[in-house]
Design a protein around this motif. Sequence first.
Motif, PDB file in Angstrom:
ATOM      1  N   ALA A 268     123.760 -19.724  28.398  1.00 49.90           N
ATOM      2  CA  ALA A 268     123.543 -21.032  28.112  1.00 49.90           C
ATOM      3  C   ALA A 268     123.327 -21.177  26.456  1.00 49.90           C
ATOM      4  O   ALA A 268     123.936 -22.151  25.915  1.00 49.90           O
ATOM      5  CB  ALA A 268     122.322 -21.812  28.720  1.00 49.90           C
ATOM      6  N   ASP A 269     122.771 -20.052  25.770  1.00 50.28           N
ATOM      7  CA  ASP A 269     122.676 -20.000  24.463  1.00 50.28           C
ATOM      8  C   ASP A 269     123.803 -19.206  23.831  1.00 50.28           C
ATOM      9  O   ASP A 269     123.848 -18.255  23.540  1.00 50.28           O
ATOM     10  CB  ASP A 269     121.371 -19.245  24.234  1.00 50.28           C
ATOM     11  N   ILE A 270     125.115 -20.141  24.235  1.00 48.53           N
ATOM     12  CA  ILE A 270     126.493 -19.292  24.020  1.00 48.53           C
ATOM     13  C   ILE A 270     126.595 -18.588  22.675  1.00 48.53           C
ATOM     14  O   ILE A 270     125.884 -19.442  21.715  1.00 48.53           O
ATOM     15  CB  ILE A 270     127.488 -20.205  24.607  1.00 48.53           C
ATOM     16  N   SER A 319     127.627 -23.711  35.839  1.00 52.07           N
ATOM     17  CA  SER A 319     126.934 -24.651  36.262  1.00 52.07           C
ATOM     18  C   SER A 319     125.523 -24.228  36.578  1.00 52.07           C
ATOM     19  O   SER A 319     124.597 -25.015  36.707  1.00 52.07           O
ATOM     20  CB  SER A 319     127.364 -25.694  37.179  1.00 52.07           C
ATOM     21  N   ASP A 320     125.626 -22.756  37.167  1.00 50.46           N
ATOM     22  CA  ASP A 320     124.577 -22.084  37.792  1.00 50.46           C
ATOM     23  C   ASP A 320     123.811 -21.111  36.716  1.00 50.46           C
ATOM     24  O   ASP A 320     122.865 -20.474  37.078  1.00 50.46           O
ATOM     25  CB  ASP A 320     124.736 -21.469  39.009  1.00 50.46           C
ATOM     26  N   ALA A 321     124.069 -21.425  35.417  1.00 52.83           N
ATOM     27  CA  ALA A 321     123.575 -20.657  34.590  1.00 52.83           C
ATOM     28  C   ALA A 321     122.160 -20.621  34.310  1.00 52.83           C
ATOM     29  O   ALA A 321     121.782 -21.611  34.395  1.00 52.83           O
ATOM     30  CB  ALA A 321     124.239 -20.495  33.168  1.00 52.83           C
ATOM     31  N   PHE A 322     121.233 -19.550  34.120  1.00 52.45           N
ATOM     32  CA  PHE A 322     119.646 -19.619  33.949  1.00 52.45           C
ATOM     33  C   PHE A 322     119.659 -20.349  32.352  1.00 52.45           C
ATOM     34  O   PHE A 322     120.643 -20.278  31.497  1.00 52.45           O
ATOM     35  CB  PHE A 322     118.861 -18.485  34.017  1.00 52.45           C
ATOM     36  N   VAL A 323     118.753 -21.014  32.016  1.00 55.37           N
ATOM     37  CA  VAL A 323     118.445 -21.597  30.844  1.00 55.37           C
ATOM     38  C   VAL A 323     117.231 -21.370  30.106  1.00 55.37           C
ATOM     39  O   VAL A 323     116.097 -20.926  30.850  1.00 55.37           O
ATOM     40  CB  VAL A 323     118.677 -23.416  30.738  1.00 55.37           C
ATOM     41  N   PRO A 324     116.830 -21.503  28.819  1.00 52.02           N
ATOM     42  CA  PRO A 324     115.738 -21.204  28.167  1.00 52.02           C
ATOM     43  C   PRO A 324     114.716 -22.290  28.811  1.00 52.02           C
ATOM     44  O   PRO A 324     115.006 -23.427  29.507  1.00 52.02           O
ATOM     45  CB  PRO A 324     115.934 -21.397  26.780  1.00 52.02           C
ATOM     46  N   ASP A 325     113.513 -22.213  28.837  1.00 51.38           N
ATOM     47  CA  ASP A 325     112.098 -22.669  29.351  1.00 51.38           C
ATOM     48  C   ASP A 325     112.016 -22.409  30.828  1.00 51.38           C
ATOM     49  O   ASP A 325     111.032 -22.797  31.390  1.00 51.38           O
ATOM     50  CB  ASP A 325     112.475 -24.391  29.204  1.00 51.38           C
ATOM     51  N   GLU A 326     112.849 -21.742  31.578  1.00 51.04           N
ATOM     52  CA  GLU A 326     112.864 -21.275  33.011  1.00 51.04           C
ATOM     53  C   GLU A 326     111.590 -20.145  32.952  1.00 51.04           C
ATOM     54  O   GLU A 326     111.730 -19.474  32.005  1.00 51.04           O
ATOM     55  CB  GLU A 326     114.060 -20.728  33.614  1.00 51.04           C
ATOM     56  N   ILE A 327     111.036 -20.292  34.100  1.00 49.50           N
ATOM     57  CA  ILE A 327     109.856 -19.333  34.071  1.00 49.50           C
ATOM     58  C   ILE A 327     110.096 -18.478  35.676  1.00 49.50           C
ATOM     59  O   ILE A 327     110.157 -19.051  36.479  1.00 49.50           O
ATOM     60  CB  ILE A 327     108.421 -20.056  34.338  1.00 49.50           C
ATOM     61  N   ILE A 328     110.229 -17.254  35.380  1.00 49.04           N
ATOM     62  CA  ILE A 328     110.805 -16.456  36.442  1.00 49.04           C
ATOM     63  C   ILE A 328     109.622 -15.155  36.769  1.00 49.04           C
ATOM     64  O   ILE A 328     109.142 -14.636  35.653  1.00 49.04           O
ATOM     65  CB  ILE A 328     112.057 -15.792  36.179  1.00 49.04           C
ATOM     66  N   SER A 330     108.797 -11.457  37.265  1.00 50.50           N
ATOM     67  CA  SER A 330     109.392 -10.529  37.331  1.00 50.50           C
ATOM     68  C   SER A 330     109.090  -9.511  38.391  1.00 50.50           C
ATOM     69  O   SER A 330     108.194  -9.986  39.424  1.00 50.50           O
ATOM     70  CB  SER A 330     109.108  -9.541  35.901  1.00 50.50           C
ATOM     71  N   HIS A 331     109.973  -8.334  38.440  1.00 45.93           N
ATOM     72  CA  HIS A 331     109.528  -7.482  39.773  1.00 45.93           C
ATOM     73  C   HIS A 331     108.011  -7.141  39.705  1.00 45.93           C
ATOM     74  O   HIS A 331     107.616  -6.920  40.772  1.00 45.93           O
ATOM     75  CB  HIS A 331     110.583  -6.234  39.712  1.00 45.93           C
ATOM     76  N   ALA A 332     107.682  -6.880  38.539  1.00 45.37           N
ATOM     77  CA  ALA A 332     106.190  -6.573  38.304  1.00 45.37           C
ATOM     78  C   ALA A 332     105.090  -7.676  38.578  1.00 45.37           C
ATOM     79  O   ALA A 332     104.056  -7.308  38.585  1.00 45.37           O
ATOM     80  CB  ALA A 332     106.019  -5.890  36.771  1.00 45.37           C
ATOM     81  N   GLY A 333     105.611  -8.878  38.695  1.00 47.68           N
ATOM     82  CA  GLY A 333     104.986  -9.621  39.105  1.00 47.68           C
ATOM     83  C   GLY A 333     104.508 -10.671  37.848  1.00 47.68           C
ATOM     84  O   GLY A 333     103.266 -11.326  37.807  1.00 47.68           O
ATOM     85  N   VAL A 334     105.100 -10.372  36.707  1.00 50.13           N
ATOM     86  CA  VAL A 334     104.721 -11.217  35.443  1.00 50.13           C
ATOM     87  C   VAL A 334     105.631 -12.377  35.294  1.00 50.13           C
ATOM     88  O   VAL A 334     106.623 -12.272  35.620  1.00 50.13           O
ATOM     89  CB  VAL A 334     105.072 -10.217  34.403  1.00 50.13           C
ATOM     90  N   ARG A 335     104.859 -13.665  34.895  1.00 50.44           N
ATOM     91  CA  ARG A 335     105.579 -14.737  35.141  1.00 50.44           C
ATOM     92  C   ARG A 335     106.281 -14.698  33.415  1.00 50.44           C
ATOM     93  O   ARG A 335     105.699 -14.528  32.538  1.00 50.44           O
ATOM     94  CB  ARG A 335     104.602 -15.976  34.802  1.00 50.44           C
ATOM     95  N   VAL A 336     107.605 -14.783  33.394  1.00 51.86           N
ATOM     96  CA  VAL A 336     108.533 -14.640  32.086  1.00 51.86           C
ATOM     97  C   VAL A 336     109.084 -15.863  31.781  1.00 51.86           C
ATOM     98  O   VAL A 336     109.986 -16.523  32.687  1.00 51.86           O
ATOM     99  CB  VAL A 336     109.519 -13.559  32.227  1.00 51.86           C
ATOM    100  N   ARG A 337     108.672 -16.468  30.657  1.00 49.04           N
ATOM    101  CA  ARG A 337     109.369 -17.814  30.208  1.00 49.04           C
ATOM    102  C   ARG A 337     110.600 -17.256  29.533  1.00 49.04           C
ATOM    103  O   ARG A 337     110.426 -16.316  28.459  1.00 49.04           O
ATOM    104  CB  ARG A 337     108.227 -18.418  29.348  1.00 49.04           C
ATOM    105  N   ILE A 338     111.728 -17.839  29.736  1.00 48.02           N
ATOM    106  CA  ILE A 338     112.923 -17.480  29.023  1.00 48.02           C
ATOM    107  C   ILE A 338     112.873 -18.234  27.658  1.00 48.02           C
ATOM    108  O   ILE A 338     112.612 -19.468  27.577  1.00 48.02           O
ATOM    109  CB  ILE A 338     114.240 -17.841  29.802  1.00 48.02           C
ATOM    110  N   GLY A 339     113.084 -17.472  26.761  1.00 51.19           N
ATOM    111  CA  GLY A 339     112.987 -18.153  25.207  1.00 51.19           C
ATOM    112  C   GLY A 339     114.607 -18.176  24.857  1.00 51.19           C
ATOM    113  O   GLY A 339     114.746 -19.252  24.141  1.00 51.19           O
ATOM    114  N   ASN A 440     111.875 -14.983  20.879  1.00 53.80           N
ATOM    115  CA  ASN A 440     111.972 -16.386  20.035  1.00 53.80           C
ATOM    116  C   ASN A 440     113.339 -17.194  20.430  1.00 53.80           C
ATOM    117  O   ASN A 440     114.289 -16.503  20.993  1.00 53.80           O
ATOM    118  CB  ASN A 440     111.752 -16.148  18.831  1.00 53.80           C
ATOM    119  N   ASN A 441     113.530 -18.354  19.705  1.00 48.23           N
ATOM    120  CA  ASN A 441     114.737 -18.776  19.980  1.00 48.23           C
ATOM    121  C   ASN A 441     115.713 -18.774  18.664  1.00 48.23           C
ATOM    122  O   ASN A 441     116.205 -19.866  18.039  1.00 48.23           O
ATOM    123  CB  ASN A 441     114.689 -20.207  20.721  1.00 48.23           C
TER     124      ASN A 441
END
Length: 510
Positions: A268-270, A319-328, A330-339, A440-441
């Motif tokens: 999305a940050d094409i 249309s199904d692409a991930f976008v910045p600000d999503e919080i996912i 990780s496999h290690a159980g860490v909440r990652v905010r997409i920058g 960072n963005n």
Amino acid sequence: MFQVDLVDVQSDDAIFEGNGWDAVIVVASDLDVIAQDEIKLLANHAKQIDQRIGKTATLLLAPGLAGGRLIVSPVLNAQNEYSDVTVFAKAAREGIAIAKAAGAVKPLLVVSQHSDTRYQYAQQVSALACGQELWQSLEYREAEQTLPAMTAIGLLVTQSCSELLNAVEAGKVLARDLCGTEPERMAAPAFADYCVDAFNGSGLSVSVVDEQEELERDYPLLCAVGRASFCVPRHQPRVVKVEYVGEGEIEKTFLFAGKGVIYDTGGADIKVAGGMAGMSRDKGGAAAVAGLMKTLSLLKPKGIRVIAELGLVRNSIGSDAFVPDEIINSHAGVRVRIGNTDAEGRLVLADLLSHLRIKATSAVNPQLFSVATLTGHVVRCYGGYTAVVENAVSKAQGIGAGIADVAELWGESVELSRLRHDDFAKVNNISGQGELLSSNNGPSAITARGHQYPAAFLINASGLGDHGSHSAAPLPFAHIDIAGSATEGHPLYGKPTASPLVTLLHNAIK
Ligand SMILES: [Zn+2]
């Protein structure tokens, strides 16, 4: 396999006509250091009428020598105190290119010894440089049904080295094929199939994770990157797991995560304004690791175990692409905010490293690595050199410094970057809500410490942050950024290099 056979030749008599070779290529820092009197004499005679001899690679008519052809390829700047063994590689490439153009198919390579310890592997590096020069892309080979331009290259050596070099070259051919091939021919499922074929009968254990449910459960960050690719079956993500177990008691374990972003649109940050072309080469890390496994399967070094996970995913937009600000999570159980969705490589690696972390905790003397074309910053910072950014455990064990020493001798020079506390400050809890920020963005190339701080993200997103120096189970980890070294020459059309395959091999078998 598109590979030129490298053959040990022990006797100086091979330089003469009638011994099976059809050209002599001499690579020397000075005409007077050439050990074979006949070659030295011819070159010095020719120099009397052509001042280029000894200054630039030249073909001489040489009656009595193999094929009647003598190519004198001078090593320039060998005495310069800042030079490294790549001055030999450059000369060898110029020599083999002339031999090929002249129609030779079975040349003999004669590399004059140099007393400087910087050049102790000059013969081997020169031979591998010929392989690099002669490699042609998989697309070209498949379209033209072509074979290598040469049937064999003889290496006039005092000590046999062809077994090592042919194993390395086989790995490098595989790595170059995987890295350099266009994104449809080498889409993620095709890349996985290519690896399975290449490893068939090698003794390596190979498995491919291809079920969407399993991928999403075990590699959630990787699947965020590939989310818009699932709707196109031929583009769906894959994880390839490969393992080598040497004979005898295992004394060391090496674990590699390879970034295989098949195509990086930026998501999305094409990538705009022409910044996308060339992004089929964003799989150079996975390619180099796959090549390393191929080399190990041929060399069969004893006492080591090597485990690799290759994350193959297309950073598609849709249309199904991930976008910045999503919080996912990780496999290690860490909440990652997409920058920024264009900082996707670290997301792929973090999940792979998390799986490797679990294996490493029960492994003998583990060393963990991520290998990736990760940042524009490393190119801005170091040009065509590889960067190694290691954690404190790795630094205390001298792993990065050892890699830099080995890399220098084999012509894959490495810059050692230091990870610092402010690198962690760029990603830890920026929102105050406890997430880890992926990036960072903005473009990494204009971000201060843009290639160092991703290592801080990798450590914390993969769970390796719990395995620091003062933990119960410290794990050494080094992140290797090859964005500047995975290809050479033109950024879009130059050849893949398979770097740092040779360095990683020698770090493992030294
Ligand atoms: Zn990207």
